[in-house]
Structures are given as structure tokens and as C-alpha cells.
Design a protein around this motif. Structure first.
Motif, PDB file in Angstrom:
ATOM      1  N   ASP A 136      77.646  24.656  -7.774  1.00  0.00           N
ATOM      2  CA  ASP A 136      77.886  25.098  -6.412  1.00  0.00           C
ATOM      3  C   ASP A 136      78.380  26.540  -6.416  1.00  0.00           C
ATOM      4  O   ASP A 136      78.865  27.059  -7.435  1.00  0.00           O
ATOM      5  N   GLN A 137      78.308  27.187  -5.244  1.00  0.00           N
ATOM      6  CA  GLN A 137      78.691  28.598  -5.131  1.00  0.00           C
ATOM      7  C   GLN A 137      80.167  28.840  -5.419  1.00  0.00           C
ATOM      8  O   GLN A 137      80.584  29.980  -5.646  1.00  0.00           O
TER       9      GLN A 137
ATOM     10  N   LYS B  43      80.549  19.488  -7.318  1.00  0.00           N
ATOM     11  CA  LYS B  43      80.895  19.140  -5.938  1.00  0.00           C
ATOM     12  C   LYS B  43      81.834  17.939  -5.911  1.00  0.00           C
ATOM     13  O   LYS B  43      81.968  17.195  -6.876  1.00  0.00           O
TER      14      LYS B  43
END
Length: 479
Positions: free
Chosen positions: A309-310, A283
Motif C-alpha cells: 500500500d502507499q 493493509k
């Protein structure tokens, strides 16, 4: 020079001159030290060491940062439009931060650089900062650390159809960078210190600087400066050298245990290359990199407590990636980051003087108006202090092994070539290589006269392109 090329170069030069004249911030002049003598650069592969070893400037409505607010660099919000050269900065907007020593001889097996001489510093009358519109890398009007392109730079389209870089026929005479020097003179007059180095045709063709060092001597192209996120290129070169020496596999997972970290299990298979390319799922953590206590090692565990994170697999710019890579360099080199960068990157080219802001500034460095400790958390993402001479020679002498690592999107891309920019409050930097000619330019300022490192690149890269006879417009790092 052919008539058509000469005509286009004259028009481009006039356009840039008009843009420079449109500036708004008046500052006092300062002296500069300049070298225009070509200096040969030789680049053999080093012997592996043993394991024991600017379209935009600040406008009257865009004031410098003074409150220490920070944000990581990266893509603009979804739907953000690119600012064109005629757009204006929103009223009252405030830029935010985002995220040579003696040469070696041939017997060392290192890349060899013959030192240049410098002429006495001329003085410059009070002048103005170039202002050509908002930063195309900053569509919101907020300068961001590193000025990362809005889109994944590896997905950029090709250069414009007109005047493509690649036909250098009719370029200006070798060693003449008149447009670049004029652009630099305005930057020099607008900042506490500034430095510019061009390596062209295997030689340092131009090395010029202005302002003082901390110790009071005139700055030169070999005076170390804070270069913000251009530090990332230095760290990436160190990663490439470790890979070439067989000490690191960039396609293998990060050696978490070796670097002393115990992340969430979801990070177990994240590779070094993913982190190099800002695709590992880290991130931004926008507000945590500046003006906070601790180092990169102290801070990075807080970002690894949850799985990636996605956006893993997609380019998502974050300082955390190169903070992490700095720890990998330290572990595999068996030395602190500053020492490792010197051994891996600068010893082979016969340069010295690189160090980190975490070690404090030295008398030979140019001034930094804020406390360098505010950058400590960045680690490999932004703490390198190095001269433009050293950066330019480093980038110009990279080889095929280095090139396998130094690829977009770890580097930014425009119609001229690849490189990186850097922005922190009080410092801007630009490092760029022209694909058509192999020319490398490195520039840095100690000051805030241009809004971002992207704006600095817009000015300097475009000026060099004009002087090389390959003008294709203002750099576009958003395609």
C-alpha cells in the motif's frame, strides 16, 4: 521516603482509589491465588540450538461484544481526537475487536527462574469494575484489537515535566505493591479469571491469579491464558533470537520462497524489519481476521496479490505483519510456530506450557468463553496461550541482542516505558517494562470487564508506577 515524594504518592493513590470507586459494573467475587515472595531471575545468553532442534472499564452504556464483529487495530481516522479522562463513551456504543514448568539449571546455558510457592486462595466479596473514563487509545468508543496508539509510537514525545519516571528516590519499600494488588483484586472479582505478575530487581516480586483453570484447579500466575496481540512480542523475541544466532537478517527482504509464498513483485524488497515495525505496506483487512475458516497461511496470500500500500514506510498497524512473521519463524526454526516459540523463547528461561489456540485449549489453561478456533487466522499476531509469569520473565530477561529488534514502533511507548497490549472479545492483556526501574508487569483477564487491553494497561501500569514511587499520571500511548 522523602516528604514530597510521599505526599505525591499519597495523592496519586487517593486519585486512583477514587477512580476505582467510581465503577459501575457489579459482579460476583472469586478466589485468587497470590505469591508475594521475591523469586530470583538469572539471565545468561542461551546456547544457540542446532538446526536440527485500564483508564477505562466497560460502562453501563458500553456493552461487551457479542456479535463477533471485528476490526484490525490501528490509527484512528485522520483528525480523531484523543479522549481525555473526563470524556464519556457515546451512549449505546458497542466495543469491537480489532484487529512453568521445572526450571533449568545453570548447566543448560539457559536463563534460570527459581519457582515460587503460592498461598491458599483468599475469597473476594462482590465488588465493582474500575471505571475512570473512556479508553484514551479508543477515541471512537469502539474497543479495537490491540489498542494500538493513534500515532506512530516511535514519534512519542518525552514524559511530563512533573514527577518524571527516572527519580525512583523514595519509592515504596521493595516488594510492596499495595496499590497494584488492590487494583488487581477488583479486576479479579469482575472476570472469570485474571492473572498478574511483576518482575522487579531481578525477581518475581508478585505473582497472583484468580478464577479456575479449565480443569477446575485454582488458576495461578503460571496458568496459560489467551493474550491476544501480546503474542506479537513473543514472536518478535523469537525473531530476535533467530537474528542473534545468525539464522535471520532482519534488514534483509522477507524470504518469500522459503515460506512458500509468491506475492506480487512489489513485495520483493520488503524487509523483516519493516514488517516488525508495521511499515511494510500491509493493509489492515479489518473484517477478515476472526470467525473465518482457515489459518494465517491460508489467509495471508489474499493480502499479497497487489503491491504494498502507499503507506509503506509509515507505521500502519496490521495483524497481517505478525501473521507473516510467524511463518518466517517457522521456516527458519524448522518447526511449527508453537514448538519454535518454546525452543527459542521459553526453553532458555526454563519455562514451558506455551502453545497456540490452533492446538486447542488445555486443562491447565484458564477458560475462554468463545471458541478458540475463531482466532486461528491470526497466527503469530494473536494465537499464543501463555502465562503472565512466563511473559514477565521473558520480557525481563531480554538482552542487548533482543533489544536491537524489540524497538518502537514494534512496541508501544508511553511516559513509563515500552510494551504491548492485546484485545480480543473475551480476553485482554498487557505487557509493559518501566524504563526507569527495569520493572516488568504482565497482566491478563479472561473476560470483558475493561473495554480493551489499553484500558487494562492504563489501570495496572499506573498502579505499579504509584507503588514504585514514579507516578507520572495515567499512561499516555498517544504522544
Amino acid at each position: 521516603m522523602g516528604a514530597g515524594r510521599a505526599e505525591r504518592r499519597t495523592r496519586a493513590t487517593s486519585t486512583l482509589a477514587a477512580a476505582l470507586a467510581a465503577s459501575v459494573l457489579v459482579v460476583s467475587g472469586c478466589g485468587s491465588t497470590s505469591t508475594g515472595i521475591p523469586v530470583p531471575v538469572v539471565a545468561p545468553r542461551p546456547t544457540p540450538p542446532s538446526d536440527a532442534d485500564a483508564t477505562a472499564a466497560a460502562t453501563s452504556t458500553a456493552t461487551p461484544v457479542t456479535d463477533g464483529r471485528v476490526a484490525d487495530d490501528g490509527p484512528a481516522p485522520t483528525g480523531a481526537a484523543r479522549s481525555g479522562p473526563d470524556d464519556t463513551v457515546p451512549g449505546g456504543s458497542t466495543p469491537l475487536e480489532l484487529d512453568g514448568g521445572p526450571p533449568t539449571d545453570g548447566s543448560t546455558g539457559g536463563r534460570v527462574l527459581v519457582p515460587a510457592t503460592t498461598s491458599p486462595p483468599p475469597t473476594t466479596d462482590a465488588t465493582t469494575v474500575p471505571a475512570t473514563g473512556p479508553d484514551p487509545d479508543d477515541p471512537t468508543g469502539d474497543a479495537r484489537d490491540d489498542d494500538a496508539p493513534v500515532a506512530d509510537p516511535s514519534r512519542r514525545a518525552g514524559p511530563p515535566a512533573q514527577d518524571p519516571p527516572g527519580s525512583a528516590t523514595g519509592a515504596s519499600a521493595p516488594g510492596t505493591f499495595a496499590t497494584t494488588e488492590a487494583t488487581f483484586a477488583r479486576l479479579a472479582a469482575a472476570n472469570v479469571a485474571a492473572s498478574l505478575t511483576i518482575v522487579d530487581d531481578g525477581a518475581i516480586s508478585l505473582s497472583t491469579a484468580s478464577g479456575p483453570t479449565i480443569g477446575g484447579a485454582p488458576a495461578t500466575g503460571d496458568s496459560p491464558m489467551i493474550v491476544a496481540s501480546v503474542s506479537k512480542v513473543v514472536v518478535a523475541v523469537a525473531i530476535a533470537r533467530l537474528a542473534a544466532e545468525g539464522r535471520l537478517d532482519v534488514d534483509a527482504p522477507i524470504p518469500w520462497a522459503e515460506i512458500g509464498l509468491s506475492p506480487d513483485p512489489g513485495w520483493a524488497d520488503v524487509t523483516v524489519r519493516e514488517i516488525l515495525d508495521h511499515r511494510g505496506g500491509l493493509k489492515k483487512d479489518r473484517d477478515s481476521w476472526f470467525d473465518e475458516p482457515g489459518t494465517c497461511r491460508d489467509h495471508i496470500p489474499s493480502l499479497l496479490r497487489i503491491p504494498p500500500d502507499q503507506h509503506r514506510g509509515r507505521w500502519y498497524y496490521s495483524n497481517a505483519n505478525y501473521c507473516l512473521l510467524g511463518l518466517v519463524v517457522e521456516a527458519r526454526a524448522g518447526a511449527d510456530l508453537g514448538t519454535a516459540l518454546q525452543r527459542l523463547v521459553f526453553d532458555p528461561i526454563g519455562r514451558d506450557g506455551v502453545h497456540l489456540t490452533t492446538d486447542g485449549l488445555r486443562p491447565d489453561d484458564t477458560p475462554y468463553r468463545l471458541a478458540p478456533e475463531r482466532l486461528s487466522r491470526l497466527g503469530g499476531a494473536g494465537t499464543v496461550v501463555v502465562s503472565t509469569d512466563d511473559l514477565a520473565v521473558m520480557f525481563a530477561t531480554t538482552d542487548a541482542d533482543d533489544a536491537a529488534v524489540l524497538t518502537p514502533p514494534s512496541l508501544f511507548v508511553d511516559q513509563y516505558g515500552t510494551g504491548h497490549t492485546g484485545t480480543v472479545d473475551g480476553s485482554r492483556a498487557c505487557l509493559w517494562r518501566f524504563a526507569a526501574t527495569g520493572t516488568v508487569v504482565a497482566a491478563a483477564i479472561a473476560g470483558d470487564s475493561v473495554r480493551s487491553g489499553g484500558a487494562l494497561c492504563d489501570l495496572i501500569v499506573h498502579a505499579v508506577a504509584i507503588d514504585l514511587g514514579i507516578d507520572a499520571g495515567v499512561p499516555d500511548r498517544l504522544r
